[in-house]
Design a protein around this motif. Structure first.
Motif, PDB file in Angstrom:
ATOM      1  N   GLY A   1      31.997   7.107  24.095  1.00 36.83           N
ATOM      2  CA  GLY A   1      31.135   8.233  23.758  1.00 36.83           C
ATOM      3  C   GLY A   1      30.472   8.088  22.405  1.00 36.83           C
TER       4      GLY A   1
ATOM      5  N   ALA B   1      26.792  11.313  25.674  1.00 30.37           N
ATOM      6  CA  ALA B   1      28.036  10.796  25.081  1.00 30.37           C
ATOM      7  C   ALA B   1      29.244  11.598  25.555  1.00 30.37           C
ATOM      8  CB  ALA B   1      27.942  10.831  23.562  1.00 30.37           C
ATOM      9  N   TRP B   2      29.120  12.923  25.609  1.00 30.69           N
ATOM     10  CA  TRP B   2      30.245  13.733  26.096  1.00 30.69           C
ATOM     11  C   TRP B   2      30.478  13.502  27.582  1.00 30.69           C
ATOM     12  CZ3 TRP B   2      34.121  15.377  23.581  1.00 30.69           C
ATOM     13  CH2 TRP B   2      34.011  15.734  22.244  1.00 30.69           C
TER      14      TRP B   2
ATOM     15  N   CYS C   1      27.862   5.342  22.579  1.00 28.79           N
ATOM     16  CA  CYS C   1      26.700   5.846  23.312  1.00 28.79           C
ATOM     17  C   CYS C   1      25.884   6.793  22.445  1.00 28.79           C
ATOM     18  CB  CYS C   1      27.157   6.551  24.589  1.00 28.79           C
ATOM     19  SG  CYS C   1      25.844   7.397  25.476  1.00 28.79           S
ATOM     20  N   TYR C   2      26.547   7.661  21.707  1.00 29.51           N
ATOM     21  CA  TYR C   2      25.827   8.629  20.886  1.00 29.51           C
ATOM     22  C   TYR C   2      25.044   7.935  19.771  1.00 29.51           C
ATOM     23  CZ  TYR C   2      24.687  12.284  17.610  1.00 29.51           C
ATOM     24  OH  TYR C   2      24.010  13.111  16.762  1.00 29.51           O
TER      25      TYR C   2
ATOM     26  N   HIS D   1      18.574  13.458  19.823  1.00 29.51           N
ATOM     27  CA  HIS D   1      19.895  13.991  19.466  1.00 29.51           C
ATOM     28  C   HIS D   1      20.533  14.758  20.625  1.00 29.51           C
ATOM     29  CE1 HIS D   1      23.164  15.881  17.377  1.00 29.51           C
ATOM     30  NE2 HIS D   1      22.633  17.071  17.575  1.00 29.51           N
TER      31      HIS D   1
ATOM     32  N   ALA E   1      21.358  12.291  23.622  1.00 31.41           N
ATOM     33  CA  ALA E   1      22.456  11.376  23.290  1.00 31.41           C
ATOM     34  C   ALA E   1      23.786  12.128  23.198  1.00 31.41           C
ATOM     35  CB  ALA E   1      22.161  10.647  21.987  1.00 31.41           C
ATOM     36  N   TYR E   2      23.767  13.336  22.662  1.00 30.30           N
ATOM     37  CA  TYR E   2      24.984  14.147  22.518  1.00 30.30           C
ATOM     38  C   TYR E   2      25.576  14.491  23.879  1.00 30.30           C
ATOM     39  CZ  TYR E   2      27.898  18.151  21.206  1.00 30.30           C
ATOM     40  OH  TYR E   2      28.942  19.014  21.043  1.00 30.30           O
TER      41      TYR E   2
ATOM     42  N   ARG F   1      21.203   7.389  20.424  1.00 29.01           N
ATOM     43  CA  ARG F   1      20.336   8.251  19.608  1.00 29.01           C
ATOM     44  C   ARG F   1      19.288   7.420  18.874  1.00 29.01           C
ATOM     45  NH1 ARG F   1      22.167  12.657  15.017  1.00 29.01           N
ATOM     46  NH2 ARG F   1      20.055  13.291  14.500  1.00 29.01           N
TER      47      ARG F   1
END
Length: 129
Positions: free
Chosen positions: A82, A110-111, A85-86, A103, A106-107, A90
């Protein structure tokens, strides 16, 4: 005894893995909710808040479904995937679509990756009986 109505007495419910779809969908919904709230009230969005919502949801899922502590190890590779990935996503998305959209995308992604890795890893170790 009915077909499949009762489990044998030696089956431990803690051996059940985390429900994949529920964990991923609820975590993604929480992350998207955090991003929507951040868009509505940007001053309220800080690092603690960014981490609080989805982590609380995953802890809730663990507690509700009684996933055994030996299955929590999936949080480690989930966190690594995660975070990678973030931060990498991003940067790559910022070059393509700009930071305003990079942002949140990507957030949430990632989660989603964290939750998917956690739920998948919760299937191991398995009993060999």
């Amino acid at each position: 005894m009915q077909d499949g109505a009762e489990q044998p007495p030696d089956v431990d419910p803690r051996d059940e893995p985390a429900p994949f779809g529920a964990v991923v969908l609820l975590t993604v919904a929480a992350a998207a909710g955090v991003m929507v709230l951040g868009a509505l009230a940007p001053s309220a969005l800080n690092l603690k808040f960014l981490l609080f919502g989805p982590i609380t949801l995953v802890v809730f899922e663990i507690a509700v479904h009684e996933v055994w502590w030996k299955r929590w190890w999936g949080a480690i590779p989930g966190a690594v995937l995660g975070l990678a990935c973030y931060f990498e996503g991003r940067e790559a998305l910022a070059d393509i679509i700009g930071d305003a959209w990079a942002h949140p995308i990507a957030y949430v992604t990632a989660w989603a990756l964290f939750a998917a890795a956690f739920a998948w890893c919760s299937r191991y170790p398995r009993k060999l009986s």
